[in-house]
Design a protein around this motif. Structure first.
Motif, PDB file in Angstrom:
ATOM      1  N   CYS A  77       0.839  -1.193   0.000  1.00 38.28           N
ATOM      2  CA  CYS A  77       0.000   0.000   0.000  1.00 38.28           C
ATOM      3  C   CYS A  77       0.876   1.246   0.000  1.00 38.28           C
ATOM      4  CB  CYS A  77      -0.890   0.015   1.243  1.00 38.28           C
ATOM      5  SG  CYS A  77      -1.981  -1.406   1.403  1.00 38.28           S
ATOM      6  N   SER A  78       0.384   2.308  -0.604  1.00 42.17           N
ATOM      7  CA  SER A  78       1.123   3.566  -0.600  1.00 42.17           C
ATOM      8  C   SER A  78       0.153   4.719  -0.791  1.00 42.17           C
ATOM      9  CB  SER A  78       2.197   3.588  -1.700  1.00 42.17           C
ATOM     10  OG  SER A  78       1.595   3.463  -2.976  1.00 42.17           O
ATOM     11  N   PHE A  79       0.635   5.934  -0.502  1.00 34.24           N
ATOM     12  CA  PHE A  79      -0.182   7.139  -0.601  1.00 34.24           C
ATOM     13  C   PHE A  79       0.173   7.959  -1.838  1.00 34.24           C
ATOM     14  CE2 PHE A  79      -0.328   6.556   4.123  1.00 34.24           C
ATOM     15  CZ  PHE A  79      -1.702   6.442   4.252  1.00 34.24           C
ATOM     16  N   LEU A  80      -0.787   8.777  -2.274  1.00 34.63           N
ATOM     17  CA  LEU A  80      -0.509   9.857  -3.211  1.00 34.63           C
ATOM     18  C   LEU A  80      -0.040  11.057  -2.396  1.00 34.63           C
ATOM     19  CD1 LEU A  80      -3.646   9.744  -5.565  1.00 34.63           C
ATOM     20  CD2 LEU A  80      -1.327   8.973  -6.132  1.00 34.63           C
ATOM     21  N   TYR A  81       0.860  11.866  -2.986  1.00 34.23           N
ATOM     22  CA  TYR A  81       1.399  13.038  -2.288  1.00 34.23           C
ATOM     23  C   TYR A  81       1.140  14.284  -3.125  1.00 34.23           C
ATOM     24  CZ  TYR A  81       3.630   9.627   0.723  1.00 34.23           C
ATOM     25  OH  TYR A  81       3.844   8.592   1.603  1.00 34.23           O
ATOM     26  N   ASP A  82       0.773  15.376  -2.457  1.00 37.06           N
ATOM     27  CA  ASP A  82       0.503  16.621  -3.173  1.00 37.06           C
ATOM     28  C   ASP A  82       1.807  17.352  -3.504  1.00 37.06           C
ATOM     29  OD1 ASP A  82       1.330  17.962  -0.867  1.00 37.06           O
ATOM     30  OD2 ASP A  82      -0.710  18.379  -0.179  1.00 37.06           O
ATOM     31  N   VAL A  83       1.700  18.552  -4.053  1.00 33.09           N
ATOM     32  CA  VAL A  83       2.882  19.292  -4.495  1.00 33.09           C
ATOM     33  C   VAL A  83       3.808  19.657  -3.332  1.00 33.09           C
ATOM     34  CG1 VAL A  83       1.820  20.233  -6.568  1.00 33.09           C
ATOM     35  CG2 VAL A  83       1.581  21.471  -4.401  1.00 33.09           C
ATOM     36  N   ASP A  84       3.277  19.632  -2.118  1.00 30.11           N
ATOM     37  CA  ASP A  84       4.091  19.923  -0.932  1.00 30.11           C
ATOM     38  C   ASP A  84       4.647  18.658  -0.286  1.00 30.11           C
ATOM     39  OD1 ASP A  84       3.682  22.750  -1.025  1.00 30.11           O
ATOM     40  OD2 ASP A  84       1.648  22.413  -0.276  1.00 30.11           O
ATOM     41  N   GLY A  85       4.389  17.516  -0.939  1.00 24.77           N
ATOM     42  CA  GLY A  85       4.916  16.253  -0.417  1.00 24.77           C
ATOM     43  C   GLY A  85       4.118  15.679   0.730  1.00 24.77           C
ATOM     44  N   ILE A  86       2.828  16.065   0.850  1.00 22.75           N
ATOM     45  CA  ILE A  86       1.978  15.605   1.934  1.00 22.75           C
ATOM     46  C   ILE A  86       1.030  14.510   1.427  1.00 22.75           C
ATOM     47  CG2 ILE A  86       0.315  16.295   3.723  1.00 22.75           C
ATOM     48  CD1 ILE A  86       3.083  17.633   3.940  1.00 22.75           C
ATOM     49  N   ALA A  87       0.957  13.403   2.159  1.00 25.55           N
ATOM     50  CA  ALA A  87       0.045  12.322   1.784  1.00 25.55           C
ATOM     51  C   ALA A  87      -1.400  12.783   1.937  1.00 25.55           C
ATOM     52  CB  ALA A  87       0.294  11.103   2.662  1.00 25.55           C
ATOM     53  N   TYR A  88      -2.224  12.497   0.914  1.00 28.00           N
ATOM     54  CA  TYR A  88      -3.613  12.950   0.994  1.00 28.00           C
ATOM     55  C   TYR A  88      -4.632  11.906   0.536  1.00 28.00           C
ATOM     56  CZ  TYR A  88      -3.509  13.727  -4.098  1.00 28.00           C
ATOM     57  OH  TYR A  88      -3.408  13.555  -5.454  1.00 28.00           O
ATOM     58  N   TRP A  89      -4.172  10.827  -0.117  1.00 32.40           N
ATOM     59  CA  TRP A  89      -5.117   9.851  -0.673  1.00 32.40           C
ATOM     60  C   TRP A  89      -4.365   8.550  -0.959  1.00 32.40           C
ATOM     61  CZ3 TRP A  89     -10.256  10.820  -0.931  1.00 32.40           C
ATOM     62  CH2 TRP A  89     -11.062   9.946  -1.663  1.00 32.40           C
ATOM     63  N   PRO A  90      -5.035   7.387  -0.869  1.00 34.72           N
ATOM     64  CA  PRO A  90      -4.354   6.134  -1.221  1.00 34.72           C
ATOM     65  C   PRO A  90      -3.952   6.097  -2.693  1.00 34.72           C
ATOM     66  CG  PRO A  90      -6.350   5.698   0.045  1.00 34.72           C
ATOM     67  CD  PRO A  90      -6.397   7.151  -0.352  1.00 34.72           C
ATOM     68  N   ALA A  91      -2.756   5.675  -2.969  1.00 34.42           N
ATOM     69  CA  ALA A  91      -2.303   5.454  -4.346  1.00 34.42           C
ATOM     70  C   ALA A  91      -2.468   3.984  -4.717  1.00 34.42           C
ATOM     71  CB  ALA A  91      -0.845   5.866  -4.505  1.00 34.42           C
ATOM     72  N   VAL A  92      -2.113   3.112  -3.774  1.00 36.76           N
ATOM     73  CA  VAL A  92      -2.227   1.665  -3.966  1.00 36.76           C
ATOM     74  C   VAL A  92      -2.775   1.067  -2.679  1.00 36.76           C
ATOM     75  CG1 VAL A  92      -1.010  -0.498  -4.456  1.00 36.76           C
ATOM     76  CG2 VAL A  92      -0.245   1.628  -5.540  1.00 36.76           C
ATOM     77  N   ALA A  93      -3.798   0.229  -2.784  1.00 33.37           N
ATOM     78  CA  ALA A  93      -4.337  -0.494  -1.637  1.00 33.37           C
ATOM     79  C   ALA A  93      -4.245  -1.985  -1.945  1.00 33.37           C
ATOM     80  CB  ALA A  93      -5.778  -0.088  -1.359  1.00 33.37           C
ATOM     81  N   VAL A  94      -3.520  -2.725  -1.136  1.00 32.84           N
ATOM     82  CA  VAL A  94      -3.270  -4.150  -1.392  1.00 32.84           C
ATOM     83  C   VAL A  94      -4.023  -4.980  -0.357  1.00 32.84           C
ATOM     84  CG1 VAL A  94      -1.530  -5.947  -1.638  1.00 32.84           C
ATOM     85  CG2 VAL A  94      -0.980  -3.589  -2.290  1.00 32.84           C
ATOM     86  N   ASN A  95      -5.093  -5.651  -0.798  1.00 33.40           N
ATOM     87  CA  ASN A  95      -5.798  -6.543   0.125  1.00 33.40           C
ATOM     88  C   ASN A  95      -5.496  -7.995  -0.228  1.00 33.40           C
ATOM     89  OD1 ASN A  95      -7.540  -7.337  -2.000  1.00 33.40           O
ATOM     90  ND2 ASN A  95      -8.981  -5.694  -1.513  1.00 33.40           N
ATOM     91  N   TYR A  96      -6.155  -8.917   0.493  1.00 35.91           N
ATOM     92  CA  TYR A  96      -5.768 -10.319   0.369  1.00 35.91           C
ATOM     93  C   TYR A  96      -6.036 -10.917  -1.008  1.00 35.91           C
ATOM     94  CZ  TYR A  96     -10.694 -11.619   0.987  1.00 35.91           C
ATOM     95  OH  TYR A  96     -12.043 -11.762   0.835  1.00 35.91           O
ATOM     96  N   THR A  97      -6.990 -10.367  -1.756  1.00 39.74           N
ATOM     97  CA  THR A  97      -7.257 -10.922  -3.091  1.00 39.74           C
ATOM     98  C   THR A  97      -6.425 -10.251  -4.176  1.00 39.74           C
ATOM     99  OG1 THR A  97      -9.180  -9.468  -3.239  1.00 39.74           O
ATOM    100  CG2 THR A  97      -9.581 -11.748  -2.602  1.00 39.74           C
ATOM    101  N   ASN A  98      -6.316  -8.904  -4.139  1.00 42.37           N
ATOM    102  CA  ASN A  98      -5.547  -8.280  -5.218  1.00 42.37           C
ATOM    103  C   ASN A  98      -4.042  -8.424  -5.032  1.00 42.37           C
ATOM    104  OD1 ASN A  98      -4.778  -6.176  -3.483  1.00 42.37           O
ATOM    105  ND2 ASN A  98      -6.275  -4.724  -4.307  1.00 42.37           N
ATOM    106  N   LYS A  99      -3.626  -9.026  -3.932  1.00 40.80           N
ATOM    107  CA  LYS A  99      -2.213  -9.391  -3.781  1.00 40.80           C
ATOM    108  C   LYS A  99      -1.748 -10.300  -4.915  1.00 40.80           C
ATOM    109  CE  LYS A  99      -0.487  -9.418   0.976  1.00 40.80           C
ATOM    110  NZ  LYS A  99      -0.028 -10.309   2.056  1.00 40.80           N
ATOM    111  N   THR A 100      -2.669 -11.119  -5.413  1.00 43.54           N
ATOM    112  CA  THR A 100      -2.272 -12.105  -6.425  1.00 43.54           C
ATOM    113  C   THR A 100      -1.805 -11.466  -7.729  1.00 43.54           C
ATOM    114  OG1 THR A 100      -4.583 -12.319  -7.149  1.00 43.54           O
ATOM    115  CG2 THR A 100      -3.802 -13.888  -5.500  1.00 43.54           C
TER     116      THR A 100
END
Length: 288
Positions: A145-168
């Motif tokens: 999992c990781s976040f999206l970051y705005d122009v100031d480098g602040i996390a504001y929204w999920p970029a990637v969400a990895v759950n048990y099924t999409n792990k595959t």
């Protein structure tokens, strides 16, 4: 001929991929519990109960709700939401016994046999925290999992969400040599099995629980090897993991002790030896 993001080095006969979950597999507990959750003034139980309750109330994905709670909790305490702050949390994460020395030893064991070993993370934890751990440099790619970051480098929204099924999906990316998370073209393109950089049969998946079952089962069913690990200090953990073998979901169960001579150390080396012999036998069959 398809061009891949990485190519085989002529000094190696073939590649083996070792793919790991992180929480409960390489490190005890959840990575947020070492630094982030205490920093926002909550107990582990409080934080996870809030995140899971939100998922139930909104009928949402639990991975997305924990990520939302991380942003909300950090904001409420005035804590930094920069990537560097999450990476700093990663420096506090403790690892299971022998993990730090594991990678060099297994790499050397493979190289002595002309085999390249590549290590990958496939986790529902946070990529930014894993990047801050002392073993981050050991991995070819960290899928997490990781976040999206705005122009100031602040996390504001999920970029990637990895759950048990999409792990595959990341197992297939490794199989086809596709390292980009956003790439949906090459990973869906037909590629003959013998042209894929890492066949499923040359994968070893190491996980610790229910979120890893789809991946462990996938790798096992396609001819690879899956290993379920458990915390040796947790009472009853071995019995719980042993049921995965009975249910035909994994090949092996080991304590999460990666030191030299441990059960998983011996097992992975045996698997490497087997794949080494399989490749040599296959070559002889094609010659004669």
């Amino acid at each position: 001929m398809v061009k891949y993001p990485f190519t085989m080095n002529d000094t190696y006969r073939f590649t083996i991929a070792l793919i790991y979950d992180f929480d409960g597999t390489l490190a005890p507990g959840n990575m947020q519990e070492y630094d982030f959750i205490p920093a926002v003034g909550k107990s582990n139980k409080e934080f996870w109960t809030e995140a899971n309750s939100l998922a139930e109330e909104q009928d949402a994905d639990m991975v997305l709700t924990y990520m939302a709670r991380m942003i909300q909790s950090a904001k409420s305490k005035g804590l930094s939401l920069r990537r560097e702050a999450f990476q700093e949390s990663g420096r506090k994460v403790a690892l299971f016994r022998g993990v730090k020395e594991w990678f060099a030893r297994i790499n050397r064991y493979g190289a002595e046999r002309g085999i390249r070993i590549l290590h990958y993370i496939n986790s529902s934890g946070l990529k930014e925290i894993i990047e801050g751990t002392e073993i981050a440099r050991e991995f070819r790619k960290i899928y997490a999992c990781s976040f999206l970051y705005d122009v100031d480098g602040i996390a504001y929204w999920p970029a990637v969400a990895v759950n048990y099924t999409n792990k595959t999906q990341f197992i297939f990316k490794i199989n086809k040599g596709v390292e980009s998370v956003s790439d949906s073209k090459l990973v869906n393109r037909y590629i003959p099995e013998n042209e894929r950089p890492v066949p499923f049969s040359r994968m070893i998946y190491v996980g610790d629980g229910t979120t890893d079952i789809p991946c462990m089962r996938l790798v096992k069913n396609y001819g690879g090897h899956s290993i379920a690990v458990y915390n040796p200090e947790q009472k009853g953990a071995h019995k719980e993991m042993a049921s995965l073998i009975q249910d035909n979901r994994v090949n092996h169960v080991c304590p999460a002790d990666y030191s030299e001579g441990s059960k998983i150390d011996t097992l992975v080396k045996l698997i490497i030896d087997k794949l080494d012999l399989d490749e040599k036998l296959q070559k002889r069959e094609t010659i004669f």
